[in-house]
Design an enzyme around this catalytic site. Structure first.
Site, PDB file in Angstrom:
ATOM      1  N   GLU A   1       0.811  -1.211   0.000  1.00  5.83           N
ATOM      2  CA  GLU A   1       0.000   0.000   0.000  1.00  5.83           C
ATOM      3  C   GLU A   1       0.858   1.282   0.000  1.00  5.83           C
ATOM      4  OE1 GLU A   1      -3.914  -0.854   2.392  1.00  5.83           O
ATOM      5  OE2 GLU A   1      -2.418  -2.348   2.848  1.00  5.83           O
TER       6      GLU A   1
ATOM      7  N   SER B   1      -6.679  -4.278   1.048  1.00  8.79           N
ATOM      8  CA  SER B   1      -6.944  -3.881  -0.337  1.00  8.79           C
ATOM      9  C   SER B   1      -7.520  -5.027  -1.171  1.00  8.79           C
ATOM     10  CB  SER B   1      -5.674  -3.366  -1.030  1.00  8.79           C
ATOM     11  OG  SER B   1      -5.184  -2.244  -0.352  1.00  8.79           O
TER      12      SER B   1
ATOM     13  N   TYR C   1      -9.392   0.067  -6.664  1.00  6.48           N
ATOM     14  CA  TYR C   1      -8.311   0.921  -7.180  1.00  6.48           C
ATOM     15  C   TYR C   1      -8.259   1.091  -8.700  1.00  6.48           C
ATOM     16  CZ  TYR C   1      -6.567   0.350  -2.451  1.00  6.48           C
ATOM     17  OH  TYR C   1      -6.456   0.332  -1.095  1.00  6.48           O
TER      18      TYR C   1
ATOM     19  N   ARG D   1     -10.836   2.696  11.626  1.00  2.20           N
ATOM     20  CA  ARG D   1     -12.047   2.539  10.815  1.00  2.20           C
ATOM     21  C   ARG D   1     -12.520   1.109  11.000  1.00  2.20           C
ATOM     22  NH1 ARG D   1     -10.789   2.193   5.168  1.00  2.20           N
ATOM     23  NH2 ARG D   1     -11.450   0.050   5.394  1.00  2.20           N
TER      24      ARG D   1
ATOM     25  N   ASP E   1     -15.108  -1.894   9.901  1.00  2.00           N
ATOM     26  CA  ASP E   1     -15.921  -2.297   8.751  1.00  2.00           C
ATOM     27  C   ASP E   1     -16.846  -3.450   9.124  1.00  2.00           C
ATOM     28  OD1 ASP E   1     -14.240  -0.489   7.542  1.00  2.00           O
ATOM     29  OD2 ASP E   1     -13.183  -1.959   6.305  1.00  2.00           O
TER      30      ASP E   1
ATOM     31  N   GLU F   1     -13.720  -6.199   9.841  1.00  2.00           N
ATOM     32  CA  GLU F   1     -12.322  -5.915  10.141  1.00  2.00           C
ATOM     33  C   GLU F   1     -12.166  -4.510  10.688  1.00  2.00           C
ATOM     34  OE1 GLU F   1      -9.638  -5.504   6.910  1.00  2.00           O
ATOM     35  OE2 GLU F   1     -11.161  -4.808   5.522  1.00  2.00           O
TER      36      GLU F   1
ATOM     37  N   ASN G   1      -9.280  -1.271  10.825  1.00  2.00           N
ATOM     38  CA  ASN G   1      -8.048  -0.725  10.236  1.00  2.00           C
ATOM     39  C   ASN G   1      -7.525   0.367  11.150  1.00  2.00           C
ATOM     40  OD1 ASN G   1      -8.010  -1.944   7.355  1.00  2.00           O
ATOM     41  ND2 ASN G   1     -10.119  -1.317   7.694  1.00  2.00           N
TER      42      ASN G   1
ATOM     43  N   GLY H   1      -6.874   4.539   5.181  1.00  2.00           N
ATOM     44  CA  GLY H   1      -6.547   5.500   4.121  1.00  2.00           C
ATOM     45  C   GLY H   1      -6.880   6.909   4.598  1.00  2.00           C
TER      46      GLY H   1
HETATM   47  N1  ADP Z   1     -17.698 -13.127   4.440  1.00  2.00           N
HETATM   48  C1  ADP Z   1     -17.895 -12.298   3.407  1.00  2.00           C
HETATM   49  N2  ADP Z   1     -19.130 -12.167   2.855  1.00  2.00           N
HETATM   50  C2  ADP Z   1     -19.338 -11.315   1.820  1.00  2.00           C
HETATM   51  N3  ADP Z   1     -18.371 -10.564   1.262  1.00  2.00           N
HETATM   52  C3  ADP Z   1     -17.125 -10.657   1.753  1.00  2.00           C
HETATM   53  C4  ADP Z   1     -16.815 -11.519   2.859  1.00  2.00           C
HETATM   54  N4  ADP Z   1     -15.521 -11.387   3.145  1.00  2.00           N
HETATM   55  C5  ADP Z   1     -15.014 -10.500   2.265  1.00  2.00           C
HETATM   56  N5  ADP Z   1     -15.960 -10.049   1.418  1.00  2.00           N
HETATM   57  C6  ADP Z   1     -15.764  -9.107   0.306  1.00  2.00           C
HETATM   58  O1  ADP Z   1     -14.369  -8.971   0.070  1.00  2.00           O
HETATM   59  C7  ADP Z   1     -13.919  -7.633   0.368  1.00  2.00           C
HETATM   60  C8  ADP Z   1     -12.527  -7.669   0.985  1.00  2.00           C
HETATM   61  O2  ADP Z   1     -12.529  -8.452   2.160  1.00  2.00           O
HETATM   62  P1  ADP Z   1     -11.954  -7.927   3.527  1.00  2.00           P
HETATM   63  O3  ADP Z   1     -12.147  -8.999   4.524  1.00  2.00           O
HETATM   64  O4  ADP Z   1     -12.564  -6.614   3.856  1.00  2.00           O
HETATM   65  O5  ADP Z   1     -10.404  -7.789   3.234  1.00  2.00           O
HETATM   66  P2  ADP Z   1      -9.449  -6.513   2.963  1.00  2.00           P
HETATM   67  O6  ADP Z   1      -8.662  -6.342   4.220  1.00  2.00           O
HETATM   68  O7  ADP Z   1      -8.600  -6.927   1.831  1.00  2.00           O
HETATM   69  O8  ADP Z   1     -10.322  -5.325   2.684  1.00  2.00           O
HETATM   70  C9  ADP Z   1     -15.005  -7.068   1.275  1.00  2.00           C
HETATM   71  O9  ADP Z   1     -15.045  -5.660   1.244  1.00  2.00           O
HETATM   72  C10 ADP Z   1     -16.260  -7.715   0.688  1.00  2.00           C
HETATM   73  O10 ADP Z   1     -16.650  -7.065  -0.515  1.00  2.00           O
HETATM   74 MG    MG Z   2     -11.890  -4.611   3.803  1.00  2.00          MG
END
Ligand code: ADP
Ligand code: MG
Length: 373
Positions: free
Chosen positions: A17, A195, A266, A306, A308, A322, A324, A328
């Site tokens: 990143e 990301s 991105y 942040r 999520d 998650e 953060n 950003g």
């Molecule tokens: N259990 C889940 N159910 C539905 N969508 C998911 C799930 N896990 C991840 N995603 C999708 O994948 C994206 C990235 O996953 P995430 O866990 O937020 O990882 P990162 O840290 O890379 O953002 C999420 O924003 C969502 O769109």
């Molecule tokens: Mg995420």
């Protein structure tokens, strides 16, 4: 006039990143209050080298991303007995920069946001913005963060965590465990990335192995997580007493993308739209803000984070996804935008974060560390 607070802004970083950080740092540099702060820009290149950049030159050349200046001197971090920091040139004849009151890591991802840089700053005994080693490390690890959140009663999606050594020993058994516990679709993700790098939506069990093989390229631990038909809702939290919690926003990935993927984030400028505030009813808004505050507290974060969530379209339940700890920070990033929408403009946000860092450092510094006499 009282002396200005000297702030070293760390930007770049040895992570995927790096480029996002260059953009975040350009905004931070622009909005840090120059009446209050004396700003020292310190870049970290992709090999981890720290360099002292010249503020004036940066201000003349900087656009949307902060460059690393060609002739910037390599420096190393040193502590001072008074709890401030110095940056000492490793070679050449550049002058050292002393009496740095606070470090502001505007860097994201592994080694930047996961406690590694925070540990370095702790060793030098200097003040820095954001969470300490513990909260940074546990927040970066999606498995540990979820375990702690679940332990405190936050709802999370069911998942299976897999270590690469176990997968290499018996992949079939690992896949079988996931099939027993989860239903399709599932998401496969590296435990410590961001990301959406290495994240896969898996719609058939036959496709699971390829997704696992890819995710294990990025991490020694991965998650296979229950896919949820969900809306994606985020909340910004700022340390205060009580915590200052922003209004929530919603990210709507464009339907052309299966999920909020790297491309949607991105590469595609129309990859997602944002609702700020999120279009959810009052009760849901109150619930998600309370959950965000709880996550911040449970994970013992400092400064900012942040948080999520997934909002299950069917049940209306929120799941913690998650957190953060160095989100950003460009002027159009979600964290500052949510804060702004909640009454804390970007410049004021930076001032508050610096003051929080100084306050925390003062407290830590006052602790008894030696009881031999
Ligand atoms: N259990 C889940 N159910 C539905 N969508 C998911 C799930 N896990 C991840 N995603 C999708 O994948 C994206 C990235 O996953 P995430 O866990 O937020 O990882 P990162 O840290 O890379 O953002 C999420 O924003 C969502 O769109
Ligand atoms: Mg995420």
């Amino acid at each position: 006039m009282t002396q200005k607070i000297r702030v070293a802004v760390l930007y770049g970083g040895k992570s995927g990143e790096h480029e996002v950080s260059l953009q975040s740092a350009a905004s931070v540099l622009r909005y840090l209050d120059r009446e209050r702060f004396d700003v020292i820009p310190v870049s970290i290149d992709k090999t981890g080298l720290w360099q002292l950049n010249d503020l004036k030159t940066l201000e003349q050349t900087a656009g949307k991303a902060l460059p690393i200046l060609r002739d910037a001197a390599e420096v190393r971090l040193a502590s001072q007995p008074d709890g401030r920091g110095s940056l000492i040139p490793v070679s050449g004849n550049a002058a050292p920069v002393r009496d740095i009151d606070v470090f502001f890591p505007v860097i994201h991802g592994p080694l930047c946001e996961d406690g590694a840089t925070q540990g370095l700053l702790d060793l030098a005994d200097v003040a820095y913005v954001g969470s300490g080693v513990l909260a940074s490390a546990v927040s970066m690890d999606k498995d540990i963060a979820k375990r702690l959140a679940a332990y405190a009663g936050l709802p999370i999606a069911p998942y299976v965590a897999l270590m690469r050594r176990d997968y290499e020993r018996d992949a079939a058994r690992c896949i079988e465990t996931a099939r027993q516990k989860l239903t399709l679709p599932v998401f496969v993700k590296p435990c410590n990335m961001g990301s959406s790098v290495g994240v896969h939506k898996v719609k058939s069990w036959d496709a699971l192995k390829a997704a696992l093989d890819d995710a294990f390229r990025y991490d020694l631990k991965i998650l296979i997580e229950q896919g949820i038909d969900a809306r994606e809702v985020e909340v910004a939290v700022l340390e205060d007493d009580p915590l200052f919690v922003s209004v929530a926003s919603e990210i709507n990935p464009d339907p052309r993308h299966e999920f909020y993927s790297y491309e949607a984030k991105y590469l595609d400028k129309d990859g997602a739209s944002v609702d700020l505030p999120a279009r959810i009813d009052e009760a849901a808004m109150a619930r998600v803000r309370a959950l965000a505050a709880q996550a911040f507290t449970v994970l013992e974060c400092n400064g900012l984070a942040r948080v999520d969530f997934f909002l299950d379209r069917k049940s209306g339940e929120f799941y913690f996804n998650e957190i953060n700890t160095l989100p950003g920070f460009t002027s159009i990033s979600m964290y500052p935008k949510m804060m702004e929408a909640s009454g804390v403009p970007y410049g004021e946000l930076l001032t508050r974060l610096v003051n929080l860092a100084l306050g925390r450092h003062r407290q830590r510094h006052s602790l008894v560390r030696d009881y031999s006499n």
